[in-house]
Design an enzyme around this catalytic site. Structure first.
Site, PDB file in Angstrom:
ATOM      1  N   ARG A  87       0.845  -1.187   0.000  1.00 15.11           N
ATOM      2  CA  ARG A  87       0.000   0.000   0.000  1.00 15.11           C
ATOM      3  C   ARG A  87       0.882   1.239   0.000  1.00 15.11           C
ATOM      4  O   ARG A  87       2.076   1.176   0.294  1.00 15.11           O
ATOM      5  CB  ARG A  87      -0.936   0.014   1.209  1.00 15.11           C
ATOM      6  N   HIS A  88       0.269   2.355  -0.353  1.00 16.35           N
ATOM      7  CA  HIS A  88       1.002   3.619  -0.392  1.00 16.35           C
ATOM      8  C   HIS A  88       1.214   4.115   1.038  1.00 16.35           C
ATOM      9  O   HIS A  88       0.313   4.009   1.878  1.00 16.35           O
ATOM     10  CB  HIS A  88       0.214   4.651  -1.200  1.00 16.35           C
TER      11      HIS A  88
END
Length: 380
Positions: free
Chosen positions: A231-232
């Site tokens: 994920r970012h």
């Protein structure tokens, strides 16, 4: 040249290439794709990549890929005759590239000072692991070592898990890419000023420069980021989510997109939830938001989820295995792989430079040279 005839922008540029393995050959392959004449000089034993698999009919796939479009000659730089031949070749060259360990080119007689003495306008590029000077300059510079020292491994992997390398020799490739970029800039500068230049390109420096996101996380807080998995680190939902038959990538960067996602899931009220009203709050409550998204995905296949998200103009994609990506590269409209007829291997797929230009020619790359194939042509 006819006005409408397509061209290659580096036609007429001559490059003497004393590089081996990956960073240097990738750099010069990119220049060759644009029409530069690359003269690859190898020691009698050949570039190490000739001896690294996978192999077919004795040919290395890796060597074939990164030494496309080049002429090849063998020279023992410890032999005075061969050394004089290489220096003579450098006399009318535009670019000289080497990726020896710092200091080796000088000891062999092909360092910047030696080449500049016979060609003051030369653009001379040295690619190394950690630069030509400093306490780390003499360290062995394998890609994995550079990934580890750059911090990139430290931010790659699952939270609480082991640091993870990128699934390609990214430090080598980035150094080659920066090397070709710097050489082009130096050629443009020489055209304006008439002066050559020496370029010191370090794999570590280049790889570190590719990480603005972790630098931004640290810049104002003073806190170094860690691993966040798929994920970012700053935006949510922005990552990989589980569906019954695979993984779905969803990439949301603003409140408008998040509202569209909530509508697509049939849960518009989620957008008004205080936990999810801003990107910062969504990131803080990522586990709760992930549960909501994956509850919706539980009733979808990857294909149906992608269609619903795409219809709502939400950036989304499946996670392709490499086999699927290779098929797309070979058969897709962008033609990232072109067929080359190899005299010993038959038709093989070859990588090409990916930039499309309205006036530049595009053709299947020429095969990599056999060891010493062009000695007679180049040394007479």
């Amino acid at each position: 040249m006819e006005q409408n005839k397509k061209r290659l922008p580096l036609e007429g540029i001559k490059v003497v290439d004393l590089t081996r393995v990956l960073s240097g050959p990738f750099c010069t392959a990119l220049l060759s794709d644009l029409g530069a004449e690359i003269i690859k000089i190898e020691p009698p034993a050949g570039d190490e990549y000739r001896h690294v698999g996978p192999f077919k009919a004795g040919e290395s796939a890796l060597f074939t890929l990164v030494n496309r479009n080049k002429k090849g000659a063998v020279a023992d730089l410890k032999n005075e005759v061969d050394l004089s031949r290489v220096l003579e070749m450098a006399r009318d060259a535009d670019v000289f590239v080497e990726n020896f360990k710092p200091g080796v080119a000088d000891r062999l007689g092909v360092g910047y000072d030696a080449v500049r003495a016979i060609n003051p306008d030369i653009v001379y590029a040295s690619i190394s692991g950690f630069g030509q000077t400093g306490e780390s300059s003499q360290l062995p510079a394998y890609d994995l070592v550079v990934q580890a020292m750059s911090g990139m491994m430290g931010i790659t992997g699952e939270p609480g898990g082991e640091p993870t390398m990128v699934g390609e020799s990214i430090a080598d490739l980035v150094a080659g890419l920066y090397g070709s970029w710097a050489i082009l800039a130096a050629l443009f500068d020489r055209h304006r000023t008439g002066q050559g230049v020496y370029l010191d390109i370090a794999m570590l420096d280049c790889l570190f420069s590719m990480m603005p996101t972790p630098v931004a996380q640290w810049m104002f807080s003073g806190k170094a980021p860690g691993r966040v998995g798929n994920r970012h680190p700053l935006s949510t939902p922005f990552g990989s989510f589980t569906a019954p038959d695979g993984r779905v990538i969803i990439a949301i960067l603003n409140n408008r997109q998040f509202g569209a996602l909530c509508d697509a899931m049939g849960r518009p009220e989620i957008a008004a939830d205080p936990r999810f009203r801003s990107d910062e709050e969504r990131t803080r409550h990522e586990p709760e938001l992930r549960d909501l998204i994956e509850s919706w995905l539980a009733d979808h296949t990857v294909e149906s989820a992608i269609k619903a998200l795409s219809d709502a103009r939400i950036p989304a994609s499946p996670v392709l295995e490499m086999g699927d990506a290779l098929i797309r590269a070979r058969t897709g409209e962008r033609q990232l792989l072109l067929t080359q007829c190899h005299p010993r291997l038959g038709d093989i797929p070859m990588m090409v430079q990916p930039v499309r230009a309205s006036a530049w020619a595009t053709s299947a790359p020429k095969i990599a040279p056999q060891l010493g194939e062009h000695n007679d042509e180049l040394f007479g």
